[in-house]
Scaffold this active site. Sequence first.
Site, PDB file in Angstrom:
ATOM      1  N   HIS A  95       0.810  -1.234   0.000  1.00  0.00           N
ATOM      2  CA  HIS A  95       0.000   0.000   0.000  1.00  0.00           C
ATOM      3  C   HIS A  95       0.847   1.290   0.000  1.00  0.00           C
ATOM      4  O   HIS A  95       0.344   2.357   0.335  1.00  0.00           O
ATOM      5  CB  HIS A  95      -0.954  -0.005   1.199  1.00  0.00           C
ATOM      6  CG  HIS A  95      -0.286   0.071   2.540  1.00  0.00           C
ATOM      7  ND1 HIS A  95      -0.823  -0.514   3.669  1.00  0.00           N
ATOM      8  CD2 HIS A  95       0.866   0.659   2.959  1.00  0.00           C
ATOM      9  CE1 HIS A  95      -0.028  -0.280   4.691  1.00  0.00           C
ATOM     10  NE2 HIS A  95       0.997   0.429   4.295  1.00  0.00           N
TER      11      HIS A  95
ATOM     12  N   HIS B  39      -2.698   4.421   9.613  1.00  0.00           N
ATOM     13  CA  HIS B  39      -1.358   4.842  10.040  1.00  0.00           C
ATOM     14  C   HIS B  39      -1.477   6.079  10.918  1.00  0.00           C
ATOM     15  O   HIS B  39      -1.025   7.162  10.543  1.00  0.00           O
ATOM     16  CB  HIS B  39      -0.480   5.143   8.834  1.00  0.00           C
ATOM     17  CG  HIS B  39      -0.255   3.965   7.925  1.00  0.00           C
ATOM     18  ND1 HIS B  39      -1.198   3.495   7.045  1.00  0.00           N
ATOM     19  CD2 HIS B  39       0.826   3.162   7.758  1.00  0.00           C
ATOM     20  CE1 HIS B  39      -0.714   2.460   6.374  1.00  0.00           C
ATOM     21  NE2 HIS B  39       0.507   2.239   6.788  1.00  0.00           N
TER      22      HIS B  39
ATOM     23  N   HIS C 218       9.583  -4.328   4.982  1.00  0.00           N
ATOM     24  CA  HIS C 218      10.118  -2.964   5.027  1.00  0.00           C
ATOM     25  C   HIS C 218      10.261  -2.498   6.472  1.00  0.00           C
ATOM     26  O   HIS C 218       9.559  -2.970   7.370  1.00  0.00           O
ATOM     27  CB  HIS C 218       9.300  -1.962   4.210  1.00  0.00           C
ATOM     28  CG  HIS C 218       7.868  -1.692   4.607  1.00  0.00           C
ATOM     29  ND1 HIS C 218       6.913  -2.671   4.701  1.00  0.00           N
ATOM     30  CD2 HIS C 218       7.223  -0.528   4.896  1.00  0.00           C
ATOM     31  CE1 HIS C 218       5.736  -2.129   5.013  1.00  0.00           C
ATOM     32  NE2 HIS C 218       5.896  -0.818   5.161  1.00  0.00           N
TER      33      HIS C 218
ATOM     34  N   GLU D  51       2.933  -5.710   8.887  1.00  0.00           N
ATOM     35  CA  GLU D  51       1.682  -5.457   8.149  1.00  0.00           C
ATOM     36  C   GLU D  51       1.199  -6.720   7.424  1.00  0.00           C
ATOM     37  O   GLU D  51       0.004  -6.869   7.156  1.00  0.00           O
ATOM     38  CB  GLU D  51       1.881  -4.329   7.115  1.00  0.00           C
ATOM     39  CG  GLU D  51       2.039  -2.948   7.750  1.00  0.00           C
ATOM     40  CD  GLU D  51       2.278  -1.825   6.725  1.00  0.00           C
ATOM     41  OE1 GLU D  51       2.177  -0.663   7.116  1.00  0.00           O
ATOM     42  OE2 GLU D  51       2.587  -2.112   5.540  1.00  0.00           O
TER      43      GLU D  51
END
Length: 288
Positions: free
Chosen positions: A12, A59, A197, A244
């Site tokens: 995303h 977020h 990440h 995530e």
Amino acid sequence: MARITASAYTSHIPAIGAALDLGKTHEPYWQPVFRGYEFSRQWLKDHRPDVIFLVFNDHATAFSLDMIPTFAIGTAAEFQPADEGWGPRPVPKVIGHPELASHIAQSVIQQDFDLTIVNKMDVDHGLTVPLSLMCGAQDPVNGAWPCPVIPFAVNVVQYPVPSGQRCFNLGQAIRRAVESFDADLNVQIWGTGGMSHQLQGPRAGLINKEFDSAFLDQLIAEPAALAKKPHIDYVREAGSEGIELVMWLIARGAMTDVAGGKPPHVAHRFYHVPASNTAVGHLILENS
Ligand code: DHB
Ligand code: FE
């Protein structure tokens, strides 16, 4: 009866939204990323769902340290794109499906999962970037997303996060909930976020291609085994934001093979490094 026909999985990355909104998709850096979604945009036109159940993470946009719901279902009639610091993305508002969302909340809570019911929520890049990737750039005035979307937010930002096993079990409960809705709806479930990440600390920039590739293999073929992977393995191997990926297990748990059906058909698989600070991963699985 409503049914889940397919699941889709995608990263995303917010810079992808910016590349789309600023007309940069043909730049050499971005070309290979968007090429990986050309198939998917045609596939979505050919397999247009009535509703998308979109598992994503907020977020610190709609939620903050004031309130940290582990699982939150959006039951509103519409959701506005959030202002994440540069103004809201110029994309259409998201139309919800309050009837199906309320039914899923009722059914999943009765199956012993504690969901937070959210009647008002702005949606950030966690939700709008997957929609943009799968649907293409949308004209904010005349355009509309192809169908209603039920946003389902998972806390993977602030510890403690839910385990992969709990996410996988929740996906199974969501499938049962959808199948007990008394209307003939074609529902897709999307799992978003990832892949490896890390945006912070001494390991910022971490990407682990071997982990990502093994995750995709296992998600397709051995999701029940993958569900046993502890949260700390994601953080150690895939980076602090790699966690995530547990959201993908919610979508995978909702596929019919998990309930004794046939293995899903892999319609599309794509992986590319880099995009911004992460690896881009993408899968489409169809129920057989
Ligand atoms: C990036 C990736 C994310 O998942 C996110 O939420 C924000 C930024 C990045 O790659 O820059
Ligand atoms: Fe993120």
